[in-house]
Design a protein around this motif. Sequence first.
Motif, mmCIF file in Angstrom:
data_model
loop_
_atom_site.group_PDB
_atom_site.id
_atom_site.type_symbol
_atom_site.label_atom_id
_atom_site.label_comp_id
_atom_site.label_asym_id
_atom_site.label_seq_id
_atom_site.Cartn_x
_atom_site.Cartn_y
_atom_site.Cartn_z
ATOM 1 N N LEU A 69 7.605 6.829 -7.071
ATOM 2 C CA LEU A 69 6.972 7.910 -6.401
ATOM 3 C C LEU A 69 5.361 7.820 -6.018
ATOM 4 O O LEU A 69 4.747 7.321 -6.941
ATOM 5 N N TYR A 70 5.324 8.104 -4.663
ATOM 6 C CA TYR A 70 3.815 8.117 -4.149
ATOM 7 C C TYR A 70 3.418 9.488 -3.798
ATOM 8 O O TYR A 70 4.151 10.159 -2.817
ATOM 9 N N GLU A 71 2.423 10.075 -4.379
ATOM 10 C CA GLU A 71 2.406 11.578 -4.293
ATOM 11 C C GLU A 71 0.826 11.628 -3.652
ATOM 12 O O GLU A 71 -0.151 11.222 -3.937
ATOM 13 N N TRP A 72 0.651 12.294 -2.645
ATOM 14 C CA TRP A 72 -0.594 13.148 -1.947
ATOM 15 C C TRP A 72 -0.730 14.491 -2.107
ATOM 16 O O TRP A 72 0.157 15.487 -1.341
ATOM 17 N N GLY A 73 -1.214 15.093 -3.287
ATOM 18 C CA GLY A 73 -1.069 16.837 -3.227
ATOM 19 C C GLY A 73 0.213 17.184 -3.515
ATOM 20 O O GLY A 73 0.961 16.820 -4.268
ATOM 21 N N GLY A 74 0.708 17.853 -2.458
ATOM 22 C CA GLY A 74 2.045 18.363 -2.230
ATOM 23 C C GLY A 74 2.986 17.697 -1.560
ATOM 24 O O GLY A 74 4.197 18.198 -1.323
ATOM 25 N N PHE A 75 2.521 16.195 -1.201
ATOM 26 C CA PHE A 75 3.771 15.576 -0.498
ATOM 27 C C PHE A 75 4.089 14.362 -1.044
ATOM 28 O O PHE A 75 3.327 13.584 -1.929
ATOM 29 N N THR A 134 14.504 5.590 0.746
ATOM 30 C CA THR A 134 13.524 6.495 0.614
ATOM 31 C C THR A 134 13.900 7.833 1.069
ATOM 32 O O THR A 134 14.938 7.895 1.448
ATOM 33 N N TRP A 135 13.099 8.629 0.506
ATOM 34 C CA TRP A 135 13.334 10.026 0.795
ATOM 35 C C TRP A 135 11.821 10.905 0.407
ATOM 36 O O TRP A 135 10.984 10.195 -0.148
ATOM 37 N N VAL A 136 11.598 12.118 1.151
ATOM 38 C CA VAL A 136 10.499 12.877 0.731
ATOM 39 C C VAL A 136 10.759 13.988 0.291
ATOM 40 O O VAL A 136 12.036 14.674 0.552
ATOM 41 N N ALA A 137 9.652 14.695 -0.358
ATOM 42 C CA ALA A 137 9.797 16.085 -0.899
ATOM 43 C C ALA A 137 8.417 16.637 -0.550
ATOM 44 O O ALA A 137 7.341 15.820 -0.877
ATOM 45 N N TYR A 138 8.230 17.910 -0.393
ATOM 46 C CA TYR A 138 6.787 18.416 -0.288
ATOM 47 C C TYR A 138 6.869 19.967 -0.908
ATOM 48 O O TYR A 138 8.056 20.575 -0.819
ATOM 49 N N THR A 139 5.825 20.413 -1.414
ATOM 50 C CA THR A 139 5.745 21.799 -2.063
ATOM 51 C C THR A 139 4.740 22.595 -1.164
ATOM 52 O O THR A 139 4.198 23.523 -1.579
ATOM 53 N N ALA A 140 3.912 22.147 -0.191
ATOM 54 C CA ALA A 140 3.226 22.678 0.596
ATOM 55 C C ALA A 140 3.375 22.690 2.192
ATOM 56 O O ALA A 140 3.588 21.524 2.581
ATOM 57 N N ASN A 141 3.100 23.624 2.998
ATOM 58 C CA ASN A 141 3.305 23.487 4.442
ATOM 59 C C ASN A 141 2.315 22.476 5.046
ATOM 60 O O ASN A 141 2.590 22.022 6.205
ATOM 61 N N THR A 142 1.088 22.556 4.345
ATOM 62 C CA THR A 142 -0.158 21.555 5.054
ATOM 63 C C THR A 142 -0.644 20.917 3.835
ATOM 64 O O THR A 142 -1.031 21.749 2.748
ATOM 65 N N VAL A 143 -0.790 19.791 4.042
ATOM 66 C CA VAL A 143 -1.394 18.892 2.827
ATOM 67 C C VAL A 143 -2.515 18.293 3.440
ATOM 68 O O VAL A 143 -2.517 17.390 4.404
ATOM 69 N N ALA A 144 -3.957 18.304 2.845
ATOM 70 C CA ALA A 144 -5.219 17.778 3.138
ATOM 71 C C ALA A 144 -5.284 17.767 4.849
ATOM 72 O O ALA A 144 -5.313 16.735 5.628
ATOM 73 N N ASP A 145 -4.994 19.155 5.361
ATOM 74 C CA ASP A 145 -5.248 19.300 6.620
ATOM 75 C C ASP A 145 -3.805 18.617 7.715
ATOM 76 O O ASP A 145 -3.932 18.662 8.855
ATOM 77 N N VAL A 146 -2.876 18.309 7.095
ATOM 78 C CA VAL A 146 -1.727 17.734 7.697
ATOM 79 C C VAL A 146 -0.579 18.618 7.643
ATOM 80 O O VAL A 146 -0.200 18.919 6.615
ATOM 81 N N GLU A 147 0.041 18.952 8.607
ATOM 82 C CA GLU A 147 1.014 19.994 8.744
ATOM 83 C C GLU A 147 2.446 19.454 8.592
ATOM 84 O O GLU A 147 2.582 18.359 9.383
ATOM 85 N N ILE A 148 3.277 19.705 7.610
ATOM 86 C CA ILE A 148 4.676 19.222 7.508
ATOM 87 C C ILE A 148 5.522 19.934 8.367
ATOM 88 O O ILE A 148 5.419 21.258 8.022
ATOM 89 N N VAL A 149 6.314 19.389 9.133
ATOM 90 C CA VAL A 149 7.338 20.036 10.061
ATOM 91 C C VAL A 149 8.482 19.563 9.850
ATOM 92 O O VAL A 149 8.986 18.683 10.116
ATOM 93 N N PRO A 150 9.562 20.662 9.128
ATOM 94 C CA PRO A 150 10.783 20.148 8.945
ATOM 95 C C PRO A 150 11.894 20.734 9.976
ATOM 96 O O PRO A 150 11.320 21.185 11.142
ATOM 97 N N GLU A 151 13.115 20.752 9.833
ATOM 98 C CA GLU A 151 14.130 21.110 10.797
ATOM 99 C C GLU A 151 14.561 22.433 10.459
ATOM 100 O O GLU A 151 14.210 23.001 9.013
ATOM 101 N N PHE A 152 15.452 23.078 11.048
ATOM 102 C CA PHE A 152 16.218 24.181 10.672
ATOM 103 C C PHE A 152 15.145 25.551 10.611
ATOM 104 O O PHE A 152 15.398 26.547 9.937
ATOM 105 N N GLY A 153 13.847 25.394 11.236
ATOM 106 C CA GLY A 153 12.805 26.483 10.584
ATOM 107 C C GLY A 153 12.531 26.742 9.423
ATOM 108 O O GLY A 153 12.159 28.003 9.218
#
Length: 237
Positions: A128-134, A155-174
């Motif tokens: 696992l490679y973790e950056w805050g919530g990503f 590989t796969w990803v998971a996140y617990t915050a919509n924005t991590v270190a000023d980077v927005e995480i944008v998923p599908e399905f709204g």
Amino acid sequence: MTARNRTPIVLSIVAAVLLVAVVIALTALFTRGPRAAESAPATSAPAAPAAPSSPASTPDAAPTPAGGAQIVLAADGFSVVDAAGATTFTHGWGDDAQPAVAALTDLFGAAPTEGFQSGDAHYYAYALYEWGGFTLADVSLGDGNKPRDEVPDPTWVAYTANTVADVEIVPEFGLSVGMSADAVASAVPDQESADRAQFGSDRQSFYQDGSRGLSVVVNLEGGAVTRIAYRYVATDL
């Protein structure tokens, strides 16, 4: 001696005295040293111009993330998009993880915290490679495991915050972290339970057709989304 006879004598004496005086004066004039030059008034030298101050040296700053950047998630991988909307990096779920680790380190402006997730009967073990919530996960294979190109989600990803270190995480399905359970239900997931929901299960694929598609798994707690992951789900929720 008569007065008439004394007059030349007196005049001679006076002349002799005057002559002696003249000689003394001339002697003093020619034997006197030159007059010391008067000291010129002291003047302060003009102040030397101050040397331009050079900027203080500073240690190299750590890389900082660019505001407005995004990680855009999709069935086959993710893309890094800068503030101007240009794609600067892409990662497929079957790709080697290290280029993605390097790109994400630059994006988030810090090295990741490294961890490990043990495997079980349904899932492989992962680094696992973790950056805050990503989190980016990279499969860890041992003796007896299938080769990497036959792993459903290397590989796969998971996140617990919509924005991590000023980077927005944008998923599908709204979807978004913090979204209510009712809103998740309204998005019509393929599967749903009290604490999880799954979207895009019909696109899951791997080595059989040469491509990898992952579904979106939403964790629910307290009536709201707490975690979103892109990974292969082998069993029902």
